[in-house]
Enzyme design. Structure first.
Site, PDB file in Angstrom:
ATOM      1  N   ASP A 126     -12.106  -1.615  -1.378  1.00 35.27           N
ATOM      2  CA  ASP A 126     -11.086  -1.641  -0.333  1.00 35.27           C
ATOM      3  C   ASP A 126     -11.021  -0.369   0.490  1.00 35.27           C
ATOM      4  O   ASP A 126     -10.017  -0.074   1.108  1.00 35.27           O
ATOM      5  CB  ASP A 126      -9.715  -1.937  -0.947  1.00 35.27           C
ATOM      6  CG  ASP A 126      -9.293  -0.862  -1.933  1.00 35.27           C
ATOM      7  OD1 ASP A 126     -10.103   0.051  -2.181  1.00 35.27           O
ATOM      8  OD2 ASP A 126      -8.173  -0.929  -2.431  1.00 35.27           O
ATOM      9  N   GLU A 153      -2.825   6.242   3.001  1.00 40.71           N
ATOM     10  CA  GLU A 153      -2.830   5.273   4.098  1.00 40.71           C
ATOM     11  C   GLU A 153      -1.414   4.883   4.511  1.00 40.71           C
ATOM     12  O   GLU A 153      -0.518   4.800   3.668  1.00 40.71           O
ATOM     13  CB  GLU A 153      -3.570   4.005   3.651  1.00 40.71           C
ATOM     14  CG  GLU A 153      -5.013   4.251   3.306  1.00 40.71           C
ATOM     15  CD  GLU A 153      -5.687   3.042   2.676  1.00 40.71           C
ATOM     16  OE1 GLU A 153      -6.892   2.884   2.891  1.00 40.71           O
ATOM     17  OE2 GLU A 153      -5.011   2.259   1.978  1.00 40.71           O
TER      18      GLU A 153
END
Lengths: 350, 350
Positions: free
Chosen positions: A238, A67
Site C-alpha cells: 500500500d 499520510e
C-alpha cells in the site's frame, strides 16, 4: 483547571478516545460493527461520483510514511492522519496508528475527533469482506491468511461475518505472530490450521488474504501458488516500493481497485504498465460493470485503502454517538462572544 | 470512565486546549510570544531547503474552504487543519478556526495536538511583523489597518513588538469592527485614530496592512492610495478568487511571497501573469537576495500563510510545554502490549 475558562458549546468537539472506541466496539460487537460499516462503505461506493477525491498526501522518510487522507461528499468532510512505520514494532510502537476528524462543510467546524488505529483495522477488514462477498467464487469455504500481524484477526472476523468463511490457514514469516493469531481466532470459534510456508498455507483455500507489513518489494505469493478460480485480497502492498505479489499473478488476474490514481502508485499494479486494465470497484457496486464472470477467473482486490472508506467509518461512528455517548467534549475551538473579537476573548481570560 | 482501561504512556498525546493556549499566551505575554515565534519562523525560513513543501490541500465549497497544511523538516512533521468561512460570522461561528498536530518522523507518532485558532492569529501576525521589519521604509512610524476583524489586533501588537510602530489608523467597512479594534488597541497603549474610508485611513501611513475576509475579488486598495516608499502587508487575500488590491498596485510594487506555487493560486498575484517576477522571502532571510533597495520603492508582502509558519508555531509551543505544563494527556493512540496483537488488546478490554 477548566472551570475558570469554561468555553461555550460551540467550542467543544466530541472526542472518541481509544478506550471509548473499545467500549463502542464491545457494545455493538466487532463482527456486527464491521458488517454495519461494510453497509455504509458500500453505500458510499455506490454514490462515488459525489465525492471530492484526491490521492492521499504522503510524507515519506527512511523509516516510514505519514499520510493525510481527506475527502468530502459536499455535506461532510473527513480526513485521516495515518502513519506506516514497519520498524516501529521492534521499538514497541505500532506499525500503523491513526486518528481522524469529521467536519461540516457548511461551517468548516469539526464535529468529531476520533482515534482511528482500531477504526482503520475495522474499516480495512470491512472493505475486504465487502469485496470478498462481491468477487469470491461460489461455495468458497477456506481462506489463507498470509501475514498474521495486527490486521489479521479483523480480516478473518469481518470476512466470516459477510461471507460465512470459518476455516482459516495461517502463515507468517514469524511463527510467534501465527501462534498469536491462531490463539485469538480459535477463541472466536474459527477452525484454524497453522503452516510453515505460504505454499502450504494456500493449499485448498479459495480465498487468499495477504496483510504483511514490509516496506519493500516482496514476493509473498508466486504464480505457481495461485490456482484458477481463486480470489485474492492483497492488503499489505500500500505504498510506493511495497508490494506482495509476483507480477505474473497480476497478469493472470482480473484486478479490482478503489481509486486508480492512488492504486497505480501504491498498489500491486505499480509493477505493471500504467495503462494495464483494471476495474474500479464502485462501477461494480453501482451495477455498471460485472464482478466475477467465470468460475475459473482469478479475481484480485488490489487494496490500498482509500479516503472514502475512512469517511464512511467516520460518519458511521459519528452516527453511533447519538445513542452511545462514548465521547469526551474537547475544548478545541476558540469561540469568542463576538466572532470578530478574538483579541478581546483572549484579554478577558487574562 | 478511564480507570478500567488505563492506556500506557505511549498512548497519550499532549493536547493544548483553547483554555490552555490562553494560559500560555498570558504567561509569556502576547507581544513577547509573537516576537519569540517570529524568531523561530525566521530560523525556519533560513533553512527553507530542508523542508518538504507542498501547496495546501483545499476542499472548496460555496460556503468556504477547509484546508490541510502539512510540512516536515525530516525530523518533525506538522500539519494544520484550518477552515475559512466568511459567512460564519453572521451565524455566530468563527470565520477561521484551526487545530494542528506535531509528530516525530522516525516513529510517525503525534507528540502534540493543539488548538490553532489563536495560534494561527499569533503566527500570522508574527510573520507579518517579521516581514515588515525586513521591508518597511526607515523611520516608519504609522500603520493603516484595513479590515478590523479577528486578526487586526494581533497584527498591531506583533508589528509594534518588532518594528516600534505605535500609531494606528483603522478602517473597516463595518464601523462596529473598527470601534471594537480601537477600544482593544487603545487598551494596549496604541495611539489610534478611526476613519470612514480607506483613502482617509492610509493618509500619512508608511505601512498598510489589509486583513479583510470577503471571499471574492475585492478592491480594498486602489493605485491612487499608494504613495512611493510604502510597505504593504496584504494578509486577507488567501484563496482563489479572494484578493484585496487593484492589479495596478501590483505592477508598481516589488512583490515578496512565501511559496510561489501556492501564492500564484491564492495570493494577490493570481491577478498577474504566472511569470510575473516575485522574490521568495527565504532568499532574503538567508541573505541570498536583497529586500528593500530604494527609499521610494513600494514593497508588497503578498501573504497567504504557508505550512512552514505553522510548523514553526507548533514546534515553538511544543518546546514551551517542557516548562509550562498547559496540556492534558489525550488517549488517542492504541498501544497494545504486543504491537501485533491489536485484536488481543481489544478482547482483553471487553
Amino acid at each position: 483547571m477548566k472551570d475558570t475558562l469554561q468555553p461555550s458549546e460551540l467550542a467543544y468537539v466530541p472526542f472518541v478516545s481509544v478506550a471509548n472506541m473499545m467500549r463502542l466496539i464491545h457494545t455493538i460487537g466487532p463482527g456486527q460493527m464491521m458488517a454495519d460499516m461494510a453497509s455504509v462503505i458500500e453505500a458510499d461506493f455506490k454514490r462515488w461520483p459525489e465525492f471530492d477525491k484526491t490521492p492521499r498526501i504522503a510524507a515519506h522518510s527512511e523509516e516510514g510514511v505519514i499520510e493525510l487522507m481527506p475527502t468530502s461528499d459536499g455535506a461532510q468532510y473527513g480526513f485521516k492522519y495515518v502513519n506506516g512505520h514497519p520498524a516501529n514494532m521492534a521499538r514497541g510502537f505500532q506499525t500503523v496508528t491513526a486518528f481522524g476528524v469529521l467536519s461540516r462543510v457548511d461551517t468548516g467546524y469539526p464535529v468529531m475527533l476520533t482515534e482511528m488505529t482500531l477504526l482503520t483495522a475495522l474499516r480495512t477488514a470491512a472493505t475486504s469482506a465487502l469485496v470478498t462477498r462481491l468477487l469470491a467464487p461460489k461455495g468458497a469455504h477456506t481462506m489463507a491468511l498470509i501475514g498474521n500481524g495486527a490486521q489479521c484477526e479483523f480480516q478473518a472476523v469481518a470476512i466470516r461475518e459477510l461471507c460465512k468463511i470459518n476455516t482459516l490457514r495461517l502463515y507468517d514469516i514469524d511463527d510467534k505472530a501465527t501462534n498469536k493469531a491462531a490463539k485469538n481466532l480459535r477463541a472466536q470459534g474459527f477452525d484454524v490450521t497453522t503452516h510453515t510456508s505460504p505454499e502450504d498455507a494456500v493449499t485448498g483455500a479459495q480465498i487468499i488474504t495477504t496483510c504483511t507489513a514490509d516496506k519493500q518489494f516482496a514476493t509473498i505469493l508466486t504464480d505457481n501458488m495461485i490456482g484458477s478460480g481463486m480470489h485474492i485480497n492483497a492488503i499489505g502492498g500500500d505504498c510506493p516500493g511495497k508490494t506482495e505479489l509476483h507480477p505474473d499473478i497480476l497478469h493472470r488476474s482480473d484486478i479490482f481497485v478503489e481509486y486508480p490514481p492512488q492504486t497505480r502508485v501504491e498498489g500491486e499494479i505499480q509493477q505493471l504498465d500504467p495503462e494495464h486494465p483494471v476495474t474500479e470497484l464502485w462501477h461494480v457496486f453501482a451495477g455498471q460493470k460485472p464482478g466475477r464472470t467465470r468460475e475459473d477467473q482469478i479475481t484480485l482486490f488490489d487494496s490500498v485503502g482509500f479516503a472514502t472508506e475512512d469517511f464512511s467509518a467516520l460518519r458511521y461512528v459519528h452516527a453511533q454517538l447519538e445513542t452511545h455517548p462514548f465521547f469526551d467534549p474537547l475544548d478545541m475551538l476558540a469561540d469568542p462572544d463576538d466572532t470578530r473579537d478574538l483579541w478581546g476573548m483572549l484579554m478577558r481570560a487574562g
